[in-house]
Design an enzyme around this catalytic site. Structure first.
Site, PDB file in Angstrom:
ATOM      1  CE1 TYR A 145      -2.375   3.416   2.218  1.00  0.00           C
ATOM      2  CE2 TYR A 145      -3.652   2.581   0.370  1.00  0.00           C
ATOM      3  CZ  TYR A 145      -3.400   3.556   1.311  1.00  0.00           C
ATOM      4  OH  TYR A 145      -4.183   4.694   1.327  1.00  0.00           O
ATOM      5  CG  ASP A 241       5.880   3.778   0.457  1.00  0.00           C
ATOM      6  OD1 ASP A 241       4.692   3.557   0.120  1.00  0.00           O
ATOM      7  OD2 ASP A 241       6.186   4.523   1.412  1.00  0.00           O
ATOM      8  CE  LYS A 269       2.183   5.494   7.683  1.00  0.00           C
ATOM      9  NZ  LYS A 269       0.799   5.521   8.151  1.00  0.00           N
TER      10      LYS A 269
END
Ligand code: KE4
Length: 432
Positions: A145, A241, A269
């Site tokens: 994801y 990622d 994040k």
């Protein structure tokens, strides 16, 4: 059973105003059942819902709160910065300070661009890879994801080497075709994609420590190094990622821990310390293609926002404290061992994957979980839902899906770890 009346009331109100009553689908508890808890406040390793129930929190806002919630130095920094203006839409020195920290900490990043989310970071990195290579196709992995950009909401087509198909309505099939997919840990499937799409693949995007299929291990069998080698041989870019694992598994993320150098890295994040920040960066010759230096356009009103920059600076600076990661490692290892012992005692088959302070316990009779199919077909997802809700009742807040990671922060104490292990013992006893 603790009262959750106010959360229920809030959820009914929210559902009238927001799709699913939430601003991000996983928060609706659809895969685990029950009523999402509406948070009133958070501090350190704990969160309190609107009914006053106290939880030891292992979601940490899905990763950002590695220092713990409401760290006094981060809060103070944001308050101070806010007094001088919330947003400028013009360059400010805080952007330079956070960029310098990112360049100093992440081995492969020479030049970096800040955006406002992980999605923006990966979307921009893909456009950059296509602009730099002049190629249109990309490779991602089943269960990987990378945010909700159209080209990344794609799942495997019918055959292994065929095109991707949309994983969401609203994604044009013709666009999804440009995204090829392969199973994690299957380098032969990746080689077949390159053989079937010679000179057409711009990049591979991969979570070097996948956290959206639960935590997976791509490193110990050489898979990540194989991806590095095939991208170099084929003239494609390797994009790590590290939105979730960046700054999480080591100060320099997975690439530092594994000693593998991607061409581009996506961050999110933790880099914003809980405020909206994403980033993408890498080799200078690639990054100089980004406007206004080069022809690949990318922009953002709130990119480099001073409050978010200050929260990121105050957070990253504290990751460099001596023994910061050693302490996270010890607490996380003890927690996972305790949870697995509890499963064993209760006769519940389970395995766990952990990298540093991110982990997933899988309820499965399999010896290992190596890819998405091992989770979707090999794990007892219904049992996970029951365990999740039983742990909520015991005052422990885990990620509401078997396909997610749990996170330990610097604020989690030994007392928290002991209490969590004890809570799991009680929850498992109730369920078996
Ligand atoms: P955001 O757009 O949510 O900031 O980042 C997207 C993203 C990109 N890459 C990776 C590896 C990610 O894990 C994420 C977002 N992670 C999810 C948790 N699985 C965020 C939680 C949510 O979607 O509400």
């Amino acid at each position: 059973m603790p009262s959750i009346k106010q959360s229920e009331t809030d959820f009914n109100k929210a559902r009238k105003l927001l799709p699913g009553g939430v601003n991000s689908p996983v928060r609706a508890f659809k895969s685990v059942g029950g009523t999402p808890r509406f948070f009133a406040r958070a501090a350190g390793s704990h969160v309190w819902d609107v009914d006053g129930n106290d939880y030891i929190d292992y979601v940490g806002s899905w990763g950002p709160m590695i220092l713990g919630h409401a760290h006094p130095d981060v809060v103070k920094g944001v308050q101070e910065t806010a007094e001088h203006g919330m947003s400028f839409g013009a360059p400010c020195e805080l952007e330079i300070d956070l960029a310098q920290l990112v360049v100093d900490m992440v081995p492969s990043i020479e030049v970096v661009r800040f955006v406002n989310s992980g999605t923006e970071a990966t979307m921009s990195a893909l456009r950059l890879a296509r602009g730099f290579t002049g190629r249109d196709k990309i490779i991602k992995f089943d269960g990987g994801y990378h945010g909700h950009a159209d080209g990344l909401l794609v799942k495997a087509g019918s055959g292994a080497a065929t095109f991707g198909v949309p994983d969401s309505s609203g994604v044009p099939a013709d666009y999804a075709k440009l995204t090829l997919t392969a199973p994690f840990n299957d380098i032969d499937a990746v080689k077949a994609l390159f053989a079937g799409n010679r000179d057409e693949i711009a990049c591979i995007i991969v979570e070097p420590v996948p956290g959206n299929t639960g935590v997976l291990d791509l490193y110990s069998n050489g898979f990540l190094q194989n991806l590095r080698d095939i991208c170099s041989a084929e003239g494609a870019l390797l994009i790590f990622d590290e939105v979730m694992c960046g700054f999480r598994v080591a100060p320099g993320g997975a690439q530092q821990r594994f000693g593998i150098t991607p061409d581009l890295t996506c961050l999110g994040k933790i880099v914003g310390g809980g405020l909206p920040v994403g980033a993408y960066g890498g080799r200078e010759d690639i990054m100089r293609k980004i406007a206004p230096d080069g022809p690949v356009y990318q922009a953002g009103t709130l990119s480099g926002n001073p409050l978010a920059m200050r929260a990121g600076i105050e957070t990253l600076t504290r990751l460099r404290a001596p023994d910061f990661y050693e302490s996270l490692e010890k607490k996380s290892a003890r927690l996972v061992a305790g949870l697995l012992d509890g499963c064993k005692e209760a006769g519940v088959p389970a395995v766990a994957n952990r990298f540093g302070a991110m982990f997933t316990v899988f309820f499965t009779g399999k010896d290992s979980v190596m890819n998405h199919a091992d989770v979707s077909e090999g794990c007892d997802l219904a049992f996970f839902g029951r365990f999740f809700n039983a742990m909520l009742d015991e005052g422990v807040y885990l990620a509401p899906s078997q396909f997610e990671s749990a996170f330990v922060s610097a604020a989690h104490t030994d007392k928290d770890i002991d209490a969590t292990i004890a809570a799991a013992g009680r929850a498992l006893a109730k369920l078996t």
